[in-house]
Design an enzyme around this catalytic site. Structure first.
Site, short mmCIF file in Angstrom:
data_model
loop_
_atom_site.label_atom_id
_atom_site.label_comp_id
_atom_site.label_asym_id
_atom_site.label_seq_id
_atom_site.Cartn_x
_atom_site.Cartn_y
_atom_site.Cartn_z
N HIS A 82 57.28 24.80 -36.34
CA HIS A 82 56.53 23.63 -35.85
C HIS A 82 56.15 22.57 -36.49
CE1 HIS A 82 55.39 22.42 -31.29
NE2 HIS A 82 55.76 21.23 -32.03
N GLU A 125 54.90 30.44 -29.41
CA GLU A 125 54.51 30.14 -30.76
C GLU A 125 52.93 30.97 -31.04
OE1 GLU A 125 54.48 26.09 -31.56
OE2 GLU A 125 56.65 25.88 -30.87
N ARG A 149 60.51 21.86 -27.29
CA ARG A 149 59.87 22.75 -26.95
C ARG A 149 60.74 24.13 -26.78
NH1 ARG A 149 56.32 20.19 -28.30
NH2 ARG A 149 54.29 19.55 -27.33
#
Ligand code: GLV
Length: 338
Positions: free
Chosen positions: A277, A259, A230
């Protein structure tokens, strides 16, 4: 009819476990905005969501009939699990499904960042390659290097298996002793000894900016940092500064604190490979993740919460407002948690 809010358009086979329920889907491809999620929450017994949906205490409070949230992800920092638990809402996720795909990507980032593939490819495409050169595009060796894994869950161990094929020395750090070979009790020591660090811890208050300016300084100018966990586990501003000032050799990132925005200092950083991601993004893995999360939701709705991979520590207490009035049938008896 029991209503399930499905926040993204999912392939048909993934939704099969929810046949017989009323599925409430977004009109477009991009899912629900935060406001739309709040508006849609009141009528539903279940939410099947992805990691970019914020299932906040407000969403849970707005959904008095809610019994289960299924996250199509292993990480669940997008869900207020404490609020869910307090409200008797079960949270299920998809551990074990995406370990290998994510480890593949982490190892790819290790290789790509250590060998400077991002800059080299950009240079070639821009016509900047003038020919083979003894001193051009020099990276760091991955084979034989020391890999430091921060966290040692399933994904980290899958990365360790790949590293053994590259003759790497593999060390790991977790807060509690794993008792396994390569365990380093002190994070600072791991950072000092490793040539390459790969981050594999969940994002929590305790791991916020776990890798900050001080930790990056311990890594040193020849080291490479990879993060597929993360974004906010790493202090992105400190990382960008270290890369720009050549205090770190390179970085490979798949995750970001905010994000889909990416810290501008990282976008312009040298020797940095940036991916959007995609750790678990293979067609097979994503389909299995969606299917397993849907199965978990269906299990809870059918009073078989013990069949689902739950994040929440407890089942809804008997008599809570989240309890289904439906009786258990023989094939719905709770079984041991997986
Ligand atoms: C991906 O980041 C996941 O948590 O599944």
């Amino acid at each position: 009819m029991t209503a399930v809010l499905v926040t993204r358009r999912l392939p048909e086979p993934a939704l099969a476990p929810l046949a017989g329920y009323e599925l409430r889907l977004p009109s477009g491809e991009n899912g629900f905005t935060a406001a739309e999620l709040l508006d849609a929450a009141p009528g539903v017994e279940a939410i099947l969501c992805v990691l970019s949906d914020q299932i906040t205490a407000a969403v849970i409070a707005a959904a008095p009939r809610l019994r289960v949230v299924g996250n199509i992800a292993v990480g669940y920092d997008n869900i207020d699990v404490a609020a869910a638990e307090a409200a008797g809402v079960v949270v299920v996720n998809t551990p074990g499904i995406l370990d290998e795909a994510t480890a593949d990507l982490a190892f790819m980032l290790i290789l790509a960042a250590a060998r400077g593939c991002g800059d080299a490819e950009r240079d070639l495409r821009a016509g900047g390659w003038t020919g083979w050169s003894l001193n051009g595009y020099l990276g760091r060796d991955v084979h034989g290097a020391t890999l430091g894994l921060v966290g040692y869950g399933r994904i980290a161990r899958a990365v360790a298996r790949r590293a053994s094929g590259f003759d790497m020395t593999v060390l790991h750090h977790t807060r509690t002793d794993t008792g396994m070979p390569g365990y380093v009790p002190d994070l600072d020591e791991l950072l000092t000894r490793a040539d390459i660090i790969s981050v594999h811890v969940p994002y929590t208050a305790a791991t916020h900016h776990l890798i900050g300016a001080r930790e990056l300084a311990l890594l040193g100018p020849e080291a490479v940092l990879v993060n597929t966990a993360r974004g906010a586990v790493v202090d992105e501003a400190a990382l960008a500064a270290a890369l720009h000032e050549n205090r770190l050799f390179g970085a490979g990132l798949d995750v970001y604190a905010n994000e889909p925005s990416v810290h501008p200092g990282l976008l312009s950083a040298p020797r940095t490979v940036l991916l959007p991601h995609i750790g678990s993004a293979t067609a097979r893995t994503r389909m299995r993740m969606a299917r397993v999360a849907a199965e978990g939701v269906a299990a809870v709705l059918a009073n078989r919460a013990h069949d689902a991979t739950r994040v929440t520590a407890v089942d809804p207490p008997a008599g809570s407002r989240r309890e289904s009035p439906a009786k258990l049938t023989d094939d719905q008896e709770p079984r041991e948690a997986r």
